[in-house]
Enzyme design. Structure first.
Site, mmCIF file in Angstrom:
data_model
loop_
_atom_site.group_PDB
_atom_site.id
_atom_site.type_symbol
_atom_site.label_atom_id
_atom_site.label_comp_id
_atom_site.label_asym_id
_atom_site.label_seq_id
_atom_site.Cartn_x
_atom_site.Cartn_y
_atom_site.Cartn_z
ATOM 1 N N ILE A 1 0.857 -1.004 -0.021
ATOM 2 C CA ILE A 1 0.056 -0.005 0.063
ATOM 3 C C ILE A 1 0.769 1.360 0.019
ATOM 4 O O ILE A 1 0.345 2.393 -0.105
ATOM 5 C CB ILE A 1 -1.130 0.241 1.209
ATOM 6 C CG1 ILE A 1 -0.277 -0.152 2.438
ATOM 7 C CG2 ILE A 1 -2.205 -0.895 0.846
ATOM 8 C CD1 ILE A 1 -1.266 0.083 3.628
ATOM 9 N N GLY A 2 2.180 1.079 0.262
ATOM 10 C CA GLY A 2 2.984 2.433 -0.060
ATOM 11 C C GLY A 2 4.449 2.028 0.405
ATOM 12 O O GLY A 2 4.635 0.892 0.731
ATOM 13 N N ARG A 3 5.265 2.889 0.095
ATOM 14 C CA ARG A 3 6.776 2.954 0.539
ATOM 15 C C ARG A 3 7.349 4.058 1.349
ATOM 16 O O ARG A 3 6.811 5.202 1.095
ATOM 17 C CB ARG A 3 7.426 2.804 -0.697
ATOM 18 C CG ARG A 3 7.572 1.436 -1.246
ATOM 19 C CD ARG A 3 8.333 1.287 -2.574
ATOM 20 N NE ARG A 3 8.458 -0.032 -2.783
ATOM 21 C CZ ARG A 3 9.405 -0.995 -2.414
ATOM 22 N NH1 ARG A 3 10.286 -0.528 -1.615
ATOM 23 N NH2 ARG A 3 9.168 -2.231 -2.599
ATOM 24 N N GLY A 4 7.902 3.914 2.428
ATOM 25 C CA GLY A 4 8.519 4.783 3.279
ATOM 26 C C GLY A 4 10.114 4.731 2.781
ATOM 27 O O GLY A 4 10.331 4.272 2.066
ATOM 28 N N SER A 5 10.846 5.395 3.750
ATOM 29 C CA SER A 5 12.159 5.686 3.308
ATOM 30 C C SER A 5 12.664 4.315 3.887
ATOM 31 O O SER A 5 13.870 4.168 3.233
ATOM 32 C CB SER A 5 12.755 6.799 4.212
ATOM 33 O OG SER A 5 12.090 6.986 5.390
ATOM 34 N N GLY B 1 11.250 1.086 3.812
ATOM 35 C CA GLY B 1 10.915 -0.035 2.966
ATOM 36 C C GLY B 1 9.521 -0.144 2.895
ATOM 37 O O GLY B 1 8.830 1.151 2.771
ATOM 38 N N SER B 2 8.787 -1.134 2.564
ATOM 39 C CA SER B 2 7.331 -1.109 1.888
ATOM 40 C C SER B 2 6.549 -1.087 3.125
ATOM 41 O O SER B 2 6.917 -1.783 4.258
ATOM 42 C CB SER B 2 7.415 -2.124 0.872
ATOM 43 O OG SER B 2 7.291 -3.493 1.376
ATOM 44 N N VAL B 3 5.325 -0.920 2.886
ATOM 45 C CA VAL B 3 4.136 -1.177 3.700
ATOM 46 C C VAL B 3 2.958 -2.177 2.999
ATOM 47 O O VAL B 3 2.644 -1.671 1.783
ATOM 48 C CB VAL B 3 3.265 0.079 4.304
ATOM 49 C CG1 VAL B 3 2.371 -0.577 5.126
ATOM 50 C CG2 VAL B 3 4.536 0.817 4.937
ATOM 51 N N ASP C 1 8.074 13.752 15.362
ATOM 52 C CA ASP C 1 7.868 14.111 14.047
ATOM 53 C C ASP C 1 6.235 13.898 13.507
ATOM 54 O O ASP C 1 5.838 13.308 12.678
ATOM 55 C CB ASP C 1 8.502 12.676 13.315
ATOM 56 C CG ASP C 1 8.562 13.091 11.644
ATOM 57 O OD1 ASP C 1 8.592 14.240 11.549
ATOM 58 O OD2 ASP C 1 8.617 12.017 10.968
HETATM 59 N N1 LIG Z 1 -1.231 1.460 9.882
HETATM 60 C C1 LIG Z 1 -1.093 1.862 8.679
HETATM 61 N N2 LIG Z 1 -2.357 1.898 7.814
HETATM 62 C C2 LIG Z 1 -2.342 2.218 6.548
HETATM 63 N N3 LIG Z 1 -1.539 2.920 6.061
HETATM 64 C C3 LIG Z 1 -0.276 2.958 6.420
HETATM 65 C C4 LIG Z 1 -0.115 2.553 7.763
HETATM 66 N N4 LIG Z 1 1.182 2.724 8.217
HETATM 67 C C5 LIG Z 1 1.857 3.425 6.722
HETATM 68 N N5 LIG Z 1 0.709 3.385 5.886
HETATM 69 C C6 LIG Z 1 1.014 3.782 4.626
HETATM 70 O O1 LIG Z 1 2.264 3.349 3.735
HETATM 71 C C7 LIG Z 1 3.107 4.332 3.221
HETATM 72 C C8 LIG Z 1 4.231 4.289 3.595
HETATM 73 O O2 LIG Z 1 4.260 4.624 4.877
HETATM 74 P P1 LIG Z 1 5.723 4.931 6.066
HETATM 75 O O3 LIG Z 1 5.115 5.409 7.217
HETATM 76 O O4 LIG Z 1 6.225 3.645 5.883
HETATM 77 O O5 LIG Z 1 6.297 5.997 5.192
HETATM 78 P P2 LIG Z 1 6.104 7.537 4.975
HETATM 79 O O6 LIG Z 1 5.767 8.227 6.423
HETATM 80 O O7 LIG Z 1 5.222 7.803 3.886
HETATM 81 O O8 LIG Z 1 7.816 7.929 4.925
HETATM 82 P P3 LIG Z 1 8.841 7.982 5.862
HETATM 83 O O9 LIG Z 1 9.605 6.738 6.095
HETATM 84 O O10 LIG Z 1 9.849 8.931 5.345
HETATM 85 O O11 LIG Z 1 8.435 8.644 7.246
HETATM 86 C C9 LIG Z 1 2.205 5.562 3.289
HETATM 87 O O12 LIG Z 1 1.438 5.841 2.369
HETATM 88 C C10 LIG Z 1 1.370 5.452 4.605
HETATM 89 O O13 LIG Z 1 0.140 6.336 4.333
#
Ligand SMILES: Nc1ncnc2c1ncn2[C@@H]1O[C@H](COP(=O)(O)OP(=O)(O)OP(=O)(O)O)[C@@H](O)[C@H]1O
Length: 410
Positions: free
Chosen positions: A29-33, A35-37, A172
């Site tokens: 559903i997404g990627r953060g810095s 890894g993936s979610v 943050d």
């Molecule tokens: N508990 C959750 N439920 C639904 N979506 C989520 C959840 N946690 C993260 N996501 C989604 O997954 C994606 C990646 O989230 P993640 O927190 O890993 O990174 P980020 O906040 O986008 O970046 P960073 O790692 O720089 O903080 C985002 O689109 C976020 O909305």
């Protein structure tokens, strides 16, 4: 699946050994810095969750410790407005840590802000108060390490929190780290493109930069954060305290109203200067003076006058917002209960109809048999067919009716 490595310190963890194959992995559903979610289903409970896959191979030991800290913090923080941390696991060969967390199906505040911006509409004030109240409820748990006492009346005086052991500073707070979930626990958005923002539950998440402190007197001095929401004291390398979260929260609430952050600049230096000066425009006139005042109180460069989470929770409008959320929840529970009662009533009605139908059928057969028996008797035949009971006639395990059919079913 290995469970020990020299690189990760597991001593802070108390966890039941999760089993990797207990999860069915669904789409990303997404990627953060880091890894993936992904969405996953915990097969034994059929619960939909998210799995944050974090590659730790390239991390230095400080980053790994930070990661461990996030897990340790999350596993302690149980509160309705905080994204729930369920479990963790890792694959040593792939050097990936898996964090299993609550799935928030309604997006996050950055998506909500984008939605109102695209629609050229302001976020309704009631929604803003509800969001502010819910984030404060989450921060109370973080900043004081205690559960917030429930509100009986809006005029309740809150007992001051204790000394604050194991307090957590988020560090943050930004719209993208504040997630939205649904009241009914149905965490599938059902393909709905639009979200009813008046009905969402706010969940504080992404504690990746959070710092757990032993006591409220001990401050962290390092900062990593998002510049738009960064407090002036942090910019000036001063000790970081829970009040810095309050500054960031003020900026988030400001952005929900104005649909842009309070401090905007072309470059980092300009942004820094604006934040340090602490001057920003009023939120749109659409909003009340009360909301404007509380936002201004949070985005205050003076740490001595900036309110704490506890002080903000005393505000009559925050208390009203909390009470309103409680009543909405109560009303929702009542409606669910009513629906359940209607279903039970329908079931009972159907059972009663089926029962009557069966009794009527049996009664008819019994009467026919009885009449036949009497006729046979009058004809001088042997009364072999006269049933002593319905059971005798049908071979069914039914005892002779214990009540008078005629008076009961006239
Ligand atoms: N508990 C959750 N439920 C639904 N979506 C989520 C959840 N946690 C993260 N996501 C989604 O997954 C994606 C990646 O989230 P993640 O927190 O890993 O990174 P980020 O906040 O986008 O970046 P960073 O790692 O720089 O903080 C985002 O689109 C976020 O909305």
């Amino acid at each position: 699946m290995q469970r020990r490595t020299n690189n990760i310190d597991y001593q802070n963890f108390v966890h039941q050994t999760p089993k990797h194959n207990e999860y069915q992995v669904l789409e990303e559903i997404g990627r953060g810095s880091f890894g993936s979610v992904r969405k996953v289903i915990h097969i034994p409970t059929k619960k939909l969750m998210v799995r944050k896959d974090i590659k730790y191979g390239h991390m230095n030991s400080k980053e790994r410790q930070q990661l461990i800290a996030e897990c340790a913090i999350l596993s302690q923080l149980k509160q309705e407005n905080i994204v729930e941390f369920y479990n963790w696991d890792f694959d040593e060969q792939k050097e990936v840590l898996y964090l299993y967390m609550e799935y928030c199906s309604r997006g996050d505040l950055s998506k909500m802000i984008k939605h109102y911006k695209q629609d050229h509409k302001y976020t309704p004030e009631k929604i803003v108060w509800g969001i502010l109240a819910q984030i404060l409820m989450a921060l109370y748990k973080c900043h004081y390490g205690e559960d917030l006492p429930s509100l009986v009346s809006i005029y309740d005086r809150m007992r001051p929190p204790g000394k604050g052991k194991n307090i957590v500073i988020h560090r943050d707070l930004k719209p993208g780290n504040i997630f939205l979930s649904s009241h009914d626990g149905n965490n599938e958005s059902g393909g709905k493109a639009t979200v009813d923002y008046s009905e969402v539950i706010v969940k504080l998440g992404d504690f990746g930069l959070a710092k757990s402190l032993e006591t409220s007197i001990q401050f962290a001095t390092t900062y990593v954060g998002t510049p738009y929401y960064m407090s002036p004291e942090v910019l000036m390398d001063q000790p970081y305290s829970p009040l810095s979260d309050i500054w960031s929260l003020g900026c988030v609430i400001y952005e929900i109203c104005s649909l842009h952050p309070p401090f905007q600049a072309k470059n980092y230096t300009e942004l820094q200067n604006k934040i340090k000066a602490g001057k920003f425009d009023r939120i749109p006139d659409y909003y009340s003076n009360g909301l404007n005042a509380i936002i201004h109180s949070m985005i205050d460069i003076n740490l001595k006058t900036r309110p704490s989470t506890f002080e903000l929770l005393q505000d009559i409008q925050i208390r009203t917002a909390r009470k309103s959320l409680q009543l909405e929840r109560f009303e929702k529970n009542l409606l669910d209960y009513e629906k359940e009662l209607v279903n039970i009533e329908k079931l009972l009605e159907k059972q009663a109809v089926d029962y009557e139908r069966e009794v009527h059928r049996l009664k008819e057969h019994f009467e026919i048999a009885l009449e036949q028996g009497i006729r046979d008797a009058m004809d001088g035949k042997k009364m072999s067919k006269v049933p002593d009971s319905i059971q005798g006639y049908y071979g069914k395990t039914l005892s002779k009716p214990a009540f008078n059919w005629e008076t009961r079913y006239q």
